[in-house]
Design an enzyme around this catalytic site. Structure first.
Site, mmCIF file in Angstrom:
data_model
loop_
_atom_site.group_PDB
_atom_site.id
_atom_site.type_symbol
_atom_site.label_atom_id
_atom_site.label_comp_id
_atom_site.label_asym_id
_atom_site.label_seq_id
_atom_site.Cartn_x
_atom_site.Cartn_y
_atom_site.Cartn_z
ATOM 1 N N ASP A 109 0.955 -0.948 0.064
ATOM 2 C CA ASP A 109 -0.090 0.022 0.235
ATOM 3 C C ASP A 109 0.774 1.322 -0.165
ATOM 4 O O ASP A 109 1.709 1.392 0.940
ATOM 5 C CB ASP A 109 -0.850 -0.077 1.274
ATOM 6 C CG ASP A 109 -2.231 0.571 1.166
ATOM 7 O OD1 ASP A 109 -3.258 0.058 1.480
ATOM 8 O OD2 ASP A 109 -2.237 1.584 0.483
ATOM 9 N N GLU A 274 -6.385 4.334 -5.824
ATOM 10 C CA GLU A 274 -7.619 4.849 -4.889
ATOM 11 C C GLU A 274 -8.024 6.068 -5.447
ATOM 12 O O GLU A 274 -7.473 7.306 -5.095
ATOM 13 C CB GLU A 274 -7.543 5.104 -3.316
ATOM 14 C CG GLU A 274 -8.588 5.124 -2.630
ATOM 15 C CD GLU A 274 -8.301 5.697 -1.374
ATOM 16 O OE1 GLU A 274 -7.387 6.447 -1.239
ATOM 17 O OE2 GLU A 274 -9.231 5.344 -0.499
ATOM 18 N N ASP A 352 -12.036 0.681 4.629
ATOM 19 C CA ASP A 352 -12.457 2.145 5.018
ATOM 20 C C ASP A 352 -14.076 2.112 5.022
ATOM 21 O O ASP A 352 -14.740 3.318 5.039
ATOM 22 C CB ASP A 352 -12.069 3.235 3.745
ATOM 23 C CG ASP A 352 -10.706 3.468 3.803
ATOM 24 O OD1 ASP A 352 -10.190 3.920 2.759
ATOM 25 O OD2 ASP A 352 -10.051 3.506 5.059
HETATM 26 O O1 TEU Z 1 -8.401 6.930 2.179
HETATM 27 C C1 TEU Z 1 -8.727 7.942 1.116
HETATM 28 C C2 TEU Z 1 -9.818 8.671 1.411
HETATM 29 O O2 TEU Z 1 -9.949 9.994 1.144
HETATM 30 C C3 TEU Z 1 -11.251 8.143 1.449
HETATM 31 O O3 TEU Z 1 -11.576 7.943 0.156
HETATM 32 C C4 TEU Z 1 -11.543 7.249 2.496
HETATM 33 O O4 TEU Z 1 -12.555 6.314 2.537
HETATM 34 C C5 TEU Z 1 -11.212 7.712 3.826
HETATM 35 O O5 TEU Z 1 -12.339 7.265 4.641
HETATM 36 C C6 TEU Z 1 -11.798 9.175 4.196
HETATM 37 O O6 TEU Z 1 -12.926 9.419 4.049
HETATM 38 C C7 TEU Z 1 -7.110 6.476 2.109
HETATM 39 C C8 TEU Z 1 -7.118 5.287 2.962
HETATM 40 O O7 TEU Z 1 -7.771 4.252 2.254
HETATM 41 C C9 TEU Z 1 -7.253 5.500 4.377
HETATM 42 O O8 TEU Z 1 -7.304 4.418 5.137
HETATM 43 C C10 TEU Z 1 -6.631 6.680 4.938
HETATM 44 O O9 TEU Z 1 -7.031 7.060 6.106
HETATM 45 C C11 TEU Z 1 -6.588 7.973 3.977
HETATM 46 O O10 TEU Z 1 -6.256 7.530 2.740
HETATM 47 C C12 TEU Z 1 -5.372 8.606 4.480
HETATM 48 O O11 TEU Z 1 -4.111 8.075 4.269
#
Ligand code: TEU
Length: 620
Positions: A109, A274, A352
């Site tokens: 990741d 992502e 998430d």
């Molecule tokens: O998440 C990125 C993000 O902005 C969202 O899509 C995510 O669902 C998060 O819940 C914010 O609402 C990524 C990772 O998947 C997440 O676990 C991290 O907290 C975030 O980045 C910061 O690195």
């Protein structure tokens, strides 16, 4: 070129990662091997055969790097060290080897929109305004309001509630953080910073045999550099949603193209980005077009966000949705690559989000839980794109019990939203937020994996205090008691993952056409083989000759997303069966196939669908 192309009626040789099954491991919760109540890499290695037998081709390992864990490792303080409770760099080497000797692969990741506040780069950057790394982060002077009060450089609201700026007393400036204040954003405008990212965080691991990356927040590296206020959409808050200020910014494609050229391509590494806050196919295609040479694929979040009240202020105020709404979103993201050299992904869970069977299935009885989990599995396994599973999805792990209070929630995002609700002093807001967290919180997917019915569900030794509470239902829902049961969710996943591969022309590469779009209980669609036949035959005389009069092979997927019995659509009609044609039942989530059910001959109509029954019929 690695797009979907056809020569002589054949599916061209497609890159390996298109029909691969990926499986996300959340390391803190997968398997604890040393009794500290926290999962670790040796624990994962001890379960690699479980993943191999499931049908996993690629393991995606969420962050295990050195980190103060402000955001469960998505705040990295050293990209070349492993957070000690997870193990060591040598453990990762062993994991790479354990995957490769089984013909599996490992991706890590990549979290490079920001580092941890404890990363050496940030320590240098914040040490003085003249430090060479000062511009590796985003520093801005204070502003002052009409009353002379100091205010942040912009009014932006971050993802974890609150402002995106934190004041640094030492150098008298603010630094930007889209997430927690412990996660300062890197400044991708700095070429030196980008070069260090490619070398320090990517090439280091690719040299050690890692096969690629899931790339965190992949569309947020190019901020709009004017740093102006966002429109005021919430007059009751000093912070305003502002994703347009940092998503899909002016140089993002330049940066990602460079990342691919300098770090991914030289190693033939696979990439999945992502991509949040990007709801338009026209914005997504440039990231995944093969010709663009950026990313191999991305996660687009419209479907998985169903039920949330939006990404910012009201995210955890639950908003009910209908099946037609879900179907329309799925159809949009199944079809947006057709006729292009792009590619897509299929997923319904990750670290998430809440659990799919709790959000999209039916857990009201054990029978409906099992039936709906299997139908969700059939839904995912028959969609076009690269399939991603999340740990526990294959055994139907559910959300945390709704009897658990906020003290069982550990995630910074959910806790910040809850604290914001409490600060409002409005009891209904507090109750609504707790209700929404009970369905949507990131915590639901982060409780310990349920391996068996021993104490701590086999995740950790008996008597060990686990970092998150083990689900109360672990004795009933665990991998061990599903290994033998032919009708188990786990064994159904094993079966349909094999079917997905066997019929990849339909399920992985096929075109998608939604049926009964407005039906409130039935999710039905046609998948059509792009090559025209199951075993792509060379074209002759300009027509695909396949012994079926040139008809394209097709599948009809009919899923009952309800606990009521539902009529099944006219499968033969949808498949265009002539009198002598036969529609064959390939799989049902309820029925062990038997002869009379297998074939739908002339004038035969399919039996009604049982509650949460899913079926696939194929033309040949
Ligand atoms: O998440 C990125 C993000 O902005 C969202 O899509 C995510 O669902 C998060 O819940 C914010 O609402 C990524 C990772 O998947 C997440 O676990 C991290 O907290 C975030 O980045 C910061 O690195």
């Amino acid at each position: 070129m690695n797009g979907l192309y056809r020569e002589n009626g054949w599916l061209g040789k497609e890159p390996w990662w298109k029909d691969a099954t990926f499986y996300q491991v959340y390391p803190a919760s997968f398997k604890d091997s040393n009794g500290d109540g926290w999962g670790d890499i040796p624990g994962l290695i001890s379960k690699i055969d479980y993943l191999h037998q499931l049908g996993v081709d690629v393991v995606w390992l969420s962050p295990v790097f050195e980190s103060p864990q402000a955001d469960m490792g998505y705040d990295v303080s050293d990209y070349q060290k492993i957070y000690a409770p997870y193990g060591t760099v040598e453990d990762v080497d062993t994991l790479v080897e354990a995957c490769h000797i089984r013909g599996m692969k490992l991706i890590l990741d990549l979290v490079v929109n920001h580092t941890s506040i404890e990363h050496e780069w940030f320590k240098e950057s914040r040490s003085s305004k003249t430090n060479p790394k000062r511009d590796w982060y985003i520093w801005k002077p204070a502003r002052y309001d009409a009353e002379g009060q100091q205010i942040p450089p912009t009014n932006w609201r971050g993802y974890f509630a609150g402002p995106t700026w934190t004041w640094d007393e030492h150098t008298q400036e603010y630094y930007l953080h889209l997430y927690a204040s412990e996660q300062p954003d890197l400044n991708w405008e700095s070429e030196a910073c980008r070069e260090a990212i490619y070398e320090n965080t990517m090439c280091f691991w690719l040299e050690r045999g890692v096969d690629g990356f899931r790339i965190d927040t992949v569309n947020k590296y190019s901020k709009r550099t004017e740093y102006v206020d966002a429109p005021i959409t919430n007059p009751n808050s000093p912070c305003q949603p502002a994703p347009e200020m940092w998503c899909n910014g002016p140089r993002i494609h330049e940066f990602i193209h460079e990342m691919r050229a300098k770090a991914l391509e030289p190693y033939g590494a696979v990439s999945v980005g992502e991509l949040s806050n990007t709801p338009h196919p026209s914005q997504v295609l440039p990231y995944v077009s093969a010709a663009a040479q950026e990313l191999d694929m991305v996660f687009e979040f419209s479907m998985i966000r169903l039920g949330t009240g939006g990404m910012f202020g009201p995210k955890y105020i639950y908003v009910p949705f209908s099946l037609p709404q879900m179907k329309a979103i799925v159809a949009k993201w199944q079809t947006f690559i057709e006729g292009t050299d792009g590619w897509t992904t299929v997923f319904c869970e990750n670290h998430d989000n809440g659990r799919a069977v709790s959000r999209f299935g039916d857990c009201s009885t054990p029978e409906l839980w099992r039936a709906s989990a299997k139908t969700l599995a059939l839904w995912q396994a028959t969609l076009t794109g690269t399939l991603f599973l999340y740990q526990g999805q294959e055994i139907g792990m559910t959300n945390m019990p709704d009897t658990w209070g906020i003290d069982e929630y550990k995630d910074v995002e959910g806790l910040n939203f809850y604290a914001e609700a409490q600060a409002s002093g409005d009891q209904k807001t507090i109750e609504d937020t707790m209700h929404g967290l009970g369905i949507l919180a990131r915590d639901h997917s982060r409780i310990p994996f349920q391996w068996d019915d021993s104490p701590n569900a086999g995740f950790a030794d008996e008597g060990v205090k686990t970092w998150m509470r083990v689900h109360d239902e672990y004795r009933n829902i665990n991998a061990a008691n599903q290994t033998a049961g032919q009708d188990s969710i786990l064994n159904f996943y094993k079966r349909i993952l094999r079917l997905r591969k066997k019929y990849k022309d339909l399920f992985v590469f096929g075109t998608f056409r939604l049926l009964q779009a407005e039906h409130k209980a039935i999710f039905a669609y046609v998948k059509e083989s792009p090559s025209g036949t199951s075993n792509a035959h060379p074209q002759t005389n300009g027509h695909t000759v396949n012994g079926h009069g040139g008809k394209k092979r097709a599948a009809v997927v009919v899923l009952n997303f309800s606990k009521e019995t539902q009529d099944c659509l006219d499968v033969r009609g949808v498949l265009g069966c002539d009198d002598e044609d036969v529609a064959r039942l390939l799989v049902s989530t309820w029925h062990r196939e038997d002869a009379k059910r297998l074939m739908l001959g002339k004038n035969a109509s399919p039996p009604a669908l049982k509650p949460w029954e899913g079926r696939v019929y194929v033309s040949f």
